[in-house]
Design an enzyme around this catalytic site. Structure first.
Site, short mmCIF file in Angstrom:
data_model
loop_
_atom_site.label_atom_id
_atom_site.label_comp_id
_atom_site.label_asym_id
_atom_site.label_seq_id
_atom_site.Cartn_x
_atom_site.Cartn_y
_atom_site.Cartn_z
CB ALA A 88 -0.93 -0.01 1.22
N GLY A 89 2.17 1.12 -0.06
CA GLY A 89 3.06 2.27 0.04
C GLY A 89 3.33 2.95 -1.29
CG ASP A 228 21.65 1.78 -7.76
OD1 ASP A 228 21.25 2.90 -7.41
OD2 ASP A 228 21.77 0.81 -6.99
CG HIS A 255 20.58 0.73 -3.45
ND1 HIS A 255 20.48 1.38 -4.66
CD2 HIS A 255 19.57 1.21 -2.68
CE1 HIS A 255 19.47 2.21 -4.61
NE2 HIS A 255 18.89 2.13 -3.44
N1 LIG Z 1 16.24 -0.56 -3.37
C1 LIG Z 1 15.97 0.60 -3.91
O1 LIG Z 1 16.52 0.95 -4.96
C2 LIG Z 1 14.96 1.52 -3.29
C3 LIG Z 1 14.41 2.58 -4.04
C4 LIG Z 1 13.46 3.38 -3.46
C5 LIG Z 1 13.05 3.15 -2.15
N2 LIG Z 1 13.58 2.12 -1.46
C6 LIG Z 1 13.14 1.83 -0.09
O2 LIG Z 1 11.88 1.18 -0.14
C7 LIG Z 1 11.20 1.37 1.11
C8 LIG Z 1 9.76 1.79 0.88
O3 LIG Z 1 9.70 3.04 0.26
P1 LIG Z 1 8.27 3.74 -0.04
O4 LIG Z 1 8.56 5.02 -0.70
O5 LIG Z 1 7.35 2.77 -0.69
O6 LIG Z 1 7.77 4.00 1.46
P2 LIG Z 1 6.25 4.22 1.94
O7 LIG Z 1 6.31 4.73 3.33
O8 LIG Z 1 5.51 5.02 0.95
O9 LIG Z 1 5.65 2.77 1.92
C9 LIG Z 1 6.10 1.76 2.77
C10 LIG Z 1 4.97 0.83 3.08
O10 LIG Z 1 5.47 -0.19 3.94
C11 LIG Z 1 4.43 -0.48 4.85
N3 LIG Z 1 4.93 -1.14 6.03
C12 LIG Z 1 5.52 -0.61 7.14
N4 LIG Z 1 5.79 -1.59 8.02
C13 LIG Z 1 5.36 -2.74 7.47
C14 LIG Z 1 5.35 -4.09 7.90
N5 LIG Z 1 5.85 -4.45 9.09
N6 LIG Z 1 4.83 -5.02 7.08
C15 LIG Z 1 4.35 -4.67 5.87
N7 LIG Z 1 4.32 -3.42 5.40
C16 LIG Z 1 4.82 -2.47 6.21
C17 LIG Z 1 3.80 0.86 5.16
O11 LIG Z 1 2.52 0.70 5.73
C18 LIG Z 1 3.78 1.50 3.79
O12 LIG Z 1 2.58 1.23 3.11
C19 LIG Z 1 12.04 2.40 1.87
O13 LIG Z 1 12.85 1.74 2.82
C20 LIG Z 1 12.91 3.03 0.79
O14 LIG Z 1 14.10 3.56 1.29
C21 LIG Z 1 14.53 1.30 -2.00
O1 LIG Z 2 17.46 7.19 -2.05
C1 LIG Z 2 16.66 6.56 -1.36
O2 LIG Z 2 16.55 6.74 -0.14
C2 LIG Z 2 15.73 5.61 -2.02
C3 LIG Z 2 16.41 4.66 -2.96
O3 LIG Z 2 17.43 3.94 -2.36
C4 LIG Z 2 16.89 5.31 -4.22
O4 LIG Z 2 18.00 5.03 -4.66
O5 LIG Z 2 16.12 6.10 -4.81
#
Ligand SMILES: NC(=O)c1ccc[n+]([C@@H]2O[C@H](COP(=O)([O-])OP(=O)(O)OC[C@H]3O[C@@H](n4cnc5c(N)ncnc54)[C@H](O)[C@@H]3O)[C@@H](O)[C@H]2O)c1
Ligand SMILES: O=C(O)C[C@H](O)C(=O)O
Length: 391
Positions: A88-89, A228, A255
């Site tokens: 849902a995020g 990336d 990352h």
């Molecule tokens: N790997 C990558 O390249 C990359 C890129 C972008 C973001 N991210 C990471 O992805 C994650 C999510 O980002 P976002 O923008 O979607 O955040 P967000 O806050 O919009 O969404 C996160 C979702 O996780 C849910 N959540 C929280 N705790 C939970 C649990 N215990 N079980 C299940 N769901 C749970 C929340 O309710 C929310 O809906 C962050 O940690 C962000 O840094 C990683």
């Molecule tokens: O930069 C962040 O915190 C989110 C993610 O890892 C990204 O590369 O966009």
């Protein structure tokens, strides 16, 4: 007289035969290669219809009355079962939308601790093949995970301006631990695509949880670094004046910041850059995430491009599982490419997950210096993740 003989034959010979278990049908189940009986297929059809008719956060009956209307539906096409945890995020919602459009997916489970009923209801109206089911809160985690082939995890908090990814460790480490304990219990053979930051630590956390549970298969655990690569392809294409779809930049290491190491000497098609271009591109690729965090000014980090990248990587995993050949993508995996236990590099994806991890290939001096910096930071982040579970 004849009428009595007819009734006797019908009651004691014909009727029992008709109610015998049906013979196996050569149609395949969603789990490729598994046969289904006609009865299972019928129940499967009913459950597909039920999935669309019932409130998504309720458990569905696997058979029985359809409730509101008498629907007729074709059976599902063979495909894979995929769960999104954190559906849902900001990433989860567009990721769910794009996975619902993926023809390799037959069942899509959407799990979160908030808002899954609405997201599931919305996505389930899309006229694509995958059946969508929603799961809300930890009590439903097990049901969300049972039987899954692929689990994608974007659950956790995102950065705000001024934060590093490591600043997210405190909250996200615990979230990833809980979710991975669920995976170890309910779908220990699933491929796991971990998006939650800091990826350099959350992947070692996941590995330790699986080791503790006795289910760790290093070929099935991936830290998603695809964004990336997506950024590198885009920025390099801009500099070269080419179509990004024609560019392939390997991005290795990890990352976060300097651990993101684009190998610009290995760009395909082969090309050369000035020293200034190399500095500009390396810096922009390493700080692409921060660029988005600052532009969003407190409302989160990359979500849309991340959902795109996550689907690109998930699709590669599914095509590998299907048995397609030549599927190669970069990912953060358990590795022997360097002395570190985890490292991102090119990986060949197949039926069992990461079937081959490619060496880095020849690096120039600029990249060798970058590699040393990356390894130093990576070693600390990996250790932090490992000791979070072993402590
Ligand atoms: N790997 C990558 O390249 C990359 C890129 C972008 C973001 N991210 C990471 O992805 C994650 C999510 O980002 P976002 O923008 O979607 O955040 P967000 O806050 O919009 O969404 C996160 C979702 O996780 C849910 N959540 C929280 N705790 C939970 C649990 N215990 N079980 C299940 N769901 C749970 C929340 O309710 C929310 O809906 C962050 O940690 C962000 O840094 C990683
Ligand atoms: O930069 C962040 O915190 C989110 C993610 O890892 C990204 O590369 O966009």
């Amino acid at each position: 007289m004849y009428i009595y003989i007819y009734i006797y034959i019908y009651m004691y010979v014909v009727s029992p035969l008709a109610s015998e278990s049906p013979k196996p049908n050569p149609k395949f189940d969603n789990e490729i290669g598994k046969e289904k009986t006609m009865e299972q297929l019928a129940n499967h059809r009913i459950s597909r219809i039920s999935a669309h008719l019932q409130p998504p956060n309720l458990q569905m009956e696997e058979s029985g009355s359809l409730g509101r209307v008498n629907c007729r539906a074709k059976g599902a096409a063979p495909g894979f079962k995929v769960a999104i945890l954190g559906a849902a995020g900001g990433i989860g919602q567009p990721l769910a939308l794009l996975m619902k459009m993926n023809p390799l997916v037959s069942v899509l489970h959407l799990y979160d601790v908030v808002n899954t009923p609405g997201v599931t209801s919305d996505i389930s109206h899309m006229d694509t093949g995958a059946v969508v089911r929603g799961f809300l809160g930890q009590a439903q985690l097990e049901d969300a995970l049972i039987g899954m082939d692929l689990v994608i995890i974007p659950a956790g908090v995102p950065r705000k301006p001024g934060m590093t990814r490591d600043d997210l460790f405190k909250i996200n480490a615990g979230i990833v631990k809980t979710l991975c304990e669920g995976i170890a219990k309910s779908c220990p053979n699933a491929i796991v695509n971990l998006i939650s930051n800091p990826v350099n630590s959350t992947v070692p956390i996941a590995a330790e949880v699986f080791k503790k549970a006795g289910t760790f298969d290093p070929k099935r655990l991936f830290g998603v670094t695809m964004l990336d690569v997506v950024r590198a392809n885009t920025f390099v294409a801009e500099v070269l004046g080419l179509d990004p779809r024609d560019i392939d930049v390997p991005v290795v290491g990890g990352h976060a910041g300097v651990t993101i190491l684009p190998l610009l000497s290995q760009v395909k098609p082969p090309c050369s850059f000035t020293a200034q271009e190399i500095d500009y591109l390396t810096d922009r690729i390493q700080n692409g995430g921060t660029e988005v965090v600052e532009a969003k000014a407190g409302s989160g980090s990359a979500t849309l491009s991340m959902a795109y990248a996550a689907v690109k990587f998930a699709d590669a995993c599914l095509r590998g599982l299907r048995g397609d050949s030549g599927i190669v993508q970069c990912a953060f995996v358990a590795s022997q490419v360097t002395e570190l236990p985890f490292f991102a590099s090119k990986v060949r994806l197949g039926r069992t997950g990461a079937e081959e991890i490619y060496p880095l290939g020849p690096l120039n001096e600029y990249e060798r210096v970058g590699l040393e910096k990356a390894k130093k930071e990576l070693a600390a982040s990996i250790e932090k993740g490992v000791s979070f579970i072993r402590k």
